[in-house]
Motif scaffolding. Structure first.
Motif, PDB file in Angstrom:
ATOM      1  N   ASN A  41      10.020 -42.927  71.278  1.00  0.00           N
ATOM      2  CA  ASN A  41      10.617 -42.165  72.371  1.00  0.00           C
ATOM      3  C   ASN A  41      10.287 -42.760  73.736  1.00  0.00           C
ATOM      4  O   ASN A  41      10.742 -42.241  74.748  1.00  0.00           O
ATOM      5  N   ASP A  65       7.373 -42.789  75.218  1.00  0.00           N
ATOM      6  CA  ASP A  65       6.273 -42.101  75.900  1.00  0.00           C
ATOM      7  C   ASP A  65       5.027 -41.993  75.022  1.00  0.00           C
ATOM      8  O   ASP A  65       4.171 -41.148  75.231  1.00  0.00           O
ATOM      9  N   GLY A  66       4.906 -42.869  74.014  1.00  0.00           N
ATOM     10  CA  GLY A  66       3.783 -42.816  73.089  1.00  0.00           C
ATOM     11  C   GLY A  66       4.035 -41.925  71.887  1.00  0.00           C
ATOM     12  O   GLY A  66       3.193 -41.818  71.000  1.00  0.00           O
ATOM     13  N   THR A  67       5.192 -41.268  71.862  1.00  0.00           N
ATOM     14  CA  THR A  67       5.562 -40.464  70.704  1.00  0.00           C
ATOM     15  C   THR A  67       6.723 -41.141  69.983  1.00  0.00           C
ATOM     16  O   THR A  67       7.391 -42.017  70.548  1.00  0.00           O
ATOM     17  N   ASP A 127       6.902 -36.176  63.204  1.00  0.00           N
ATOM     18  CA  ASP A 127       6.698 -36.345  64.641  1.00  0.00           C
ATOM     19  C   ASP A 127       5.352 -37.025  64.840  1.00  0.00           C
ATOM     20  O   ASP A 127       4.322 -36.518  64.372  1.00  0.00           O
ATOM     21  N   GLU A 151       2.462 -39.222  67.326  1.00  0.00           N
ATOM     22  CA  GLU A 151       1.912 -39.552  68.640  1.00  0.00           C
ATOM     23  C   GLU A 151       0.893 -40.676  68.462  1.00  0.00           C
ATOM     24  O   GLU A 151       0.008 -40.583  67.601  1.00  0.00           O
ATOM     25  N   LYS A 152       1.043 -41.725  69.241  1.00  0.00           N
ATOM     26  CA  LYS A 152       0.053 -42.796  69.217  1.00  0.00           C
ATOM     27  C   LYS A 152      -1.156 -42.311  70.011  1.00  0.00           C
ATOM     28  O   LYS A 152      -1.040 -41.922  71.170  1.00  0.00           O
ATOM     29  N   PHE A 157      -2.885 -42.947  65.036  1.00  0.00           N
ATOM     30  CA  PHE A 157      -1.726 -42.079  65.230  1.00  0.00           C
ATOM     31  C   PHE A 157      -2.028 -40.694  64.677  1.00  0.00           C
ATOM     32  O   PHE A 157      -2.841 -40.536  63.764  1.00  0.00           O
ATOM     33  N   SER A 158      -1.330 -39.722  65.206  1.00  0.00           N
ATOM     34  CA  SER A 158      -1.369 -38.354  64.706  1.00  0.00           C
ATOM     35  C   SER A 158       0.068 -37.938  64.422  1.00  0.00           C
ATOM     36  O   SER A 158       0.979 -38.309  65.169  1.00  0.00           O
TER      37      SER A 158
END
Length: 178
Positions: free
Chosen positions: A102, A104-106, A125, A127-128, A143-144
């Protein structure tokens, strides 16, 4: 690599030996509370390039008998044919098909989840969390992720009522560059 502070396209192994990764779940218990648990044994590998995150790939294998809800009798039931049927389906797996950043790190991680003998597409979904050199001379990235799915989509039809049809997964992945 040290001069730029960024990793280039690289292969990573998920750090399960150091317990820096987890696969946790929650499901409503009859609509009254949340039952939480995890899978203790899993492994996986992924490719990641910070400059081209869309080229990322991941594959994870889960030992379904390693389910742990902190209650031995419930875990025995979850391993039975009513739920995971670990005798017939000792492994679950996830293989990515696309990683859509995306900016933005997601991102959205698309892939195929195989559970209970059924393979279906699923989106996670993501997130880094971060990346960089570790204190032992290696390089790591983490990542999560979160996703959800209906038990019935994977042929698990044990009826706990409508409040308990959806499983929510929380994934924490820290990879060690190989």
């Amino acid at each position: 690599m040290a001069a730029t502070g960024q990793a280039v396209a690289a292969d990573y192994v998920i750090d399960t030996d150091g317990a820096h990764a987890s696969i946790q779940f929650r499901i409503s218990h009859l609509g009254y509370s949340w039952l939480k648990g995890r899978f203790n044994d899993f492994s996986g590998e992924f490719q990641y390039d910070a400059a081209n995150p869309g080229d990322s790939e991941i594959a994870v294998n889960i030992d379904t008998a390693s389910i742990d809800s902190n209650h031995a009798e419930r875990d025995k039931h979850l391993r039975s044919a009513d739920f995971l049927d670990v005798q017939q389906y000792p492994e679950a797996s996830f293989v990515s098909t696309d990683y859509i950043p995306n900016g933005d790190g997601t991102a959205t991680l698309e892939g195929e989840l195989t559970l209970h003998g059924v393979t279906r597409p699923i989106s996670i979904d993501v997130e880094k969390i971060g990346e960089g050199e570790d204190p032992w001379g290696g390089y790591r990235v983490g990542f999560s992720g979160e996703t959800e799915f209906a038990l019935a989509d994977y042929g698990i039809d044990y009826n706990l009522g409508p409040a308990s049809e959806t499983v929510y997964l929380e994934l924490e992945v820290e990879g060690i560059q190989q």
